[in-house]
Design a protein around this motif. Structure first.
Motif, PDB file in Angstrom:
ATOM      1  N   GLU A 187       0.823  -1.206   0.000  1.00 15.61           N
ATOM      2  CA  GLU A 187       0.000   0.000   0.000  1.00 15.61           C
ATOM      3  C   GLU A 187       0.860   1.260   0.000  1.00 15.61           C
ATOM      4  N   ALA A 188       2.001   1.212   0.697  1.00 20.44           N
ATOM      5  CA  ALA A 188       2.887   2.374   0.711  1.00 20.44           C
ATOM      6  C   ALA A 188       3.460   2.630  -0.678  1.00 20.44           C
ATOM      7  N   ALA A 189       3.841   1.562  -1.375  1.00 23.63           N
ATOM      8  CA  ALA A 189       4.367   1.729  -2.730  1.00 23.63           C
ATOM      9  C   ALA A 189       3.295   2.256  -3.675  1.00 23.63           C
ATOM     10  N   LEU A 190       2.075   1.758  -3.562  1.00 25.35           N
ATOM     11  CA  LEU A 190       0.983   2.259  -4.413  1.00 25.35           C
ATOM     12  C   LEU A 190       0.669   3.722  -4.111  1.00 25.35           C
ATOM     13  N   ALA A 191       0.771   4.090  -2.827  1.00 25.04           N
ATOM     14  CA  ALA A 191       0.500   5.475  -2.453  1.00 25.04           C
ATOM     15  C   ALA A 191       1.534   6.434  -3.032  1.00 25.04           C
ATOM     16  N   LEU A 192       2.740   5.943  -3.267  1.00 26.25           N
ATOM     17  CA  LEU A 192       3.787   6.772  -3.859  1.00 26.25           C
ATOM     18  C   LEU A 192       3.704   6.812  -5.381  1.00 26.25           C
ATOM     19  N   GLY A 193       2.704   6.142  -5.960  1.00 30.78           N
ATOM     20  CA  GLY A 193       2.506   6.190  -7.393  1.00 30.78           C
ATOM     21  C   GLY A 193       3.129   5.044  -8.158  1.00 30.78           C
TER      22      GLY A 193
END
Length: 329
Positions: A212-218
């Motif tokens: 989720e953190a990686a997806l939040a960073l785009g």
């Protein structure tokens, strides 16, 4: 007259220590059973090694050929002459072919099931993959002899025509596809469920917060897999690959059904012939005399040591490379 307040009496029931004693006893029993199981495993491994070494020493003491470099296997001759050069070459080459084919495909299937496929498709697909691991090896061997061998002729011709310049894929003998290349493909199919199942379970353990953190960073889906999933599951993929390699090294009946044995070493993997340790033991054990069986046990000792070296090397790789640990992902 002064009034006196009675001192309260502690009426709480005494603390029972039976539960704590039972817990401590259970811990001791569990620790003893765990330690005993580990010691028993070491004793079994040591017993196997001692037995193989003793019987192998009897055969090697009377061998007139070089055990490591002789191409022939005439353990019943007088004097006996036998060696493992062809068997070692065939075992290693077929296992390498199987790993090169199976591991990338298995990792791809595991990623598809764990991160791409919808749940309605992922669940039955995972069940089918797990079910393939339970198929007996003789079934794979029969399928390989009756289906794989006849239909690999076209692929062998294509490889010879377009990749024959590499020497490895040059076919210099006419015959059916009962070669080390065919054995490697069959072994790849056999170890595919093992590598896939273990890799899938490792990928499913990736912390959701990391993705989720990686997806939040785009990050895209592939970037999430490359930066979060694969680093976390790398040690698990290595372990799964070693499990598959262990089966490939010791596979017997499927290889014996597909391969046309011959004691010749050829770099042309499409040519019929070759041999492996397990196939040679299965083919010659019944017809061998007492000394011939000792010679086969000597070859089994080499396979035993080869398997230990492969698994030991995998453990060393994981221990020396801290970034392979999922805890650091």
């Amino acid at each position: 007259m002064a009034s006196t307040t009675p001192t309260p009496i502690d009426t709480a029931p005494p603390v029972s220590t039976s539960a704590g004693s039972t817990g401590r006893a259970g811990d001791k029993i569990f620790a003893g059973l765990s330690k005993g199981s580990g010691i028993l495993l070491l004793v079994i491994m040591a017993s196997i090694a001692v037995f193989l070494t003793y019987r192998a020493s009897i055969a090697l003491s009377k061998n007139e050929g070089n055990f490591l470099t002789t191409f022939d296997w005439n353990a019943s001759a007088n004097p006996p002459v036998f060696g493992i050069a062809v068997l070692l070459f065939g075992t290693v080459v077929s296992s390498i072919i199987a790993m090169v084919i199976a591991v990338p495909v298995a990792v791809g299937i595991a990623l598809f099931i764990s991160h791409y496929a919808p749940r309605r498709l992922a669940t039955p697909l995972a069940y089918v993959v797990d079910l393939l691991a339970a198929v007996p090896s003789i079934i794979y061997g029969i399928w390989g002899a009756l289906f794989l061998v006849p239909y690999l002729g076209g692929l062998n011709s294509w490889l010879d025509e377009y990749l024959g310049w590499t020497y490895v894929f040059e076919k210099t003998q006419v015959g059916v596809a009962r070669s080390l290349f065919t054995v490697g493909i069959l072994l790849a199919i056999m170890i595919l469920p093992i590598v896939t199942s273990v890799s899938r379970e490792v990928f499913l353990q990736v912390p959701r917060m990391n993705e989720e953190a990686a997806l939040a960073l785009g990050a895209t889906r592939w970037e999430v897999i490359r930066m979060s999933v694969l680093p976390f599951g790398r040690s698990g993929v290595i372990s799964a690959s070693m499990l598959g390699l262990g089966r490939a090294l010791g596979e017997t009946m499927a290889v014996a059904t597909v391969l046309s044995p011959s004691f010749l070493i050829s770099g042309h993997i499409l040519n019929p012939g070759g041999g492996t340790f397990a196939q040679n033991i299965a083919a010659k054990f019944d017809e061998a005399n007492e000394f011939g069986r000792d010679a086969l046990i000597a070859s089994g000792l080499v396979l035993f040591l080869l398997t230990l070296l492969v698994n030991g090397a995998a453990r060393v790789i994981i221990a020396r490379r801290k970034e392979y640990s999922g805890a650091n992902a």
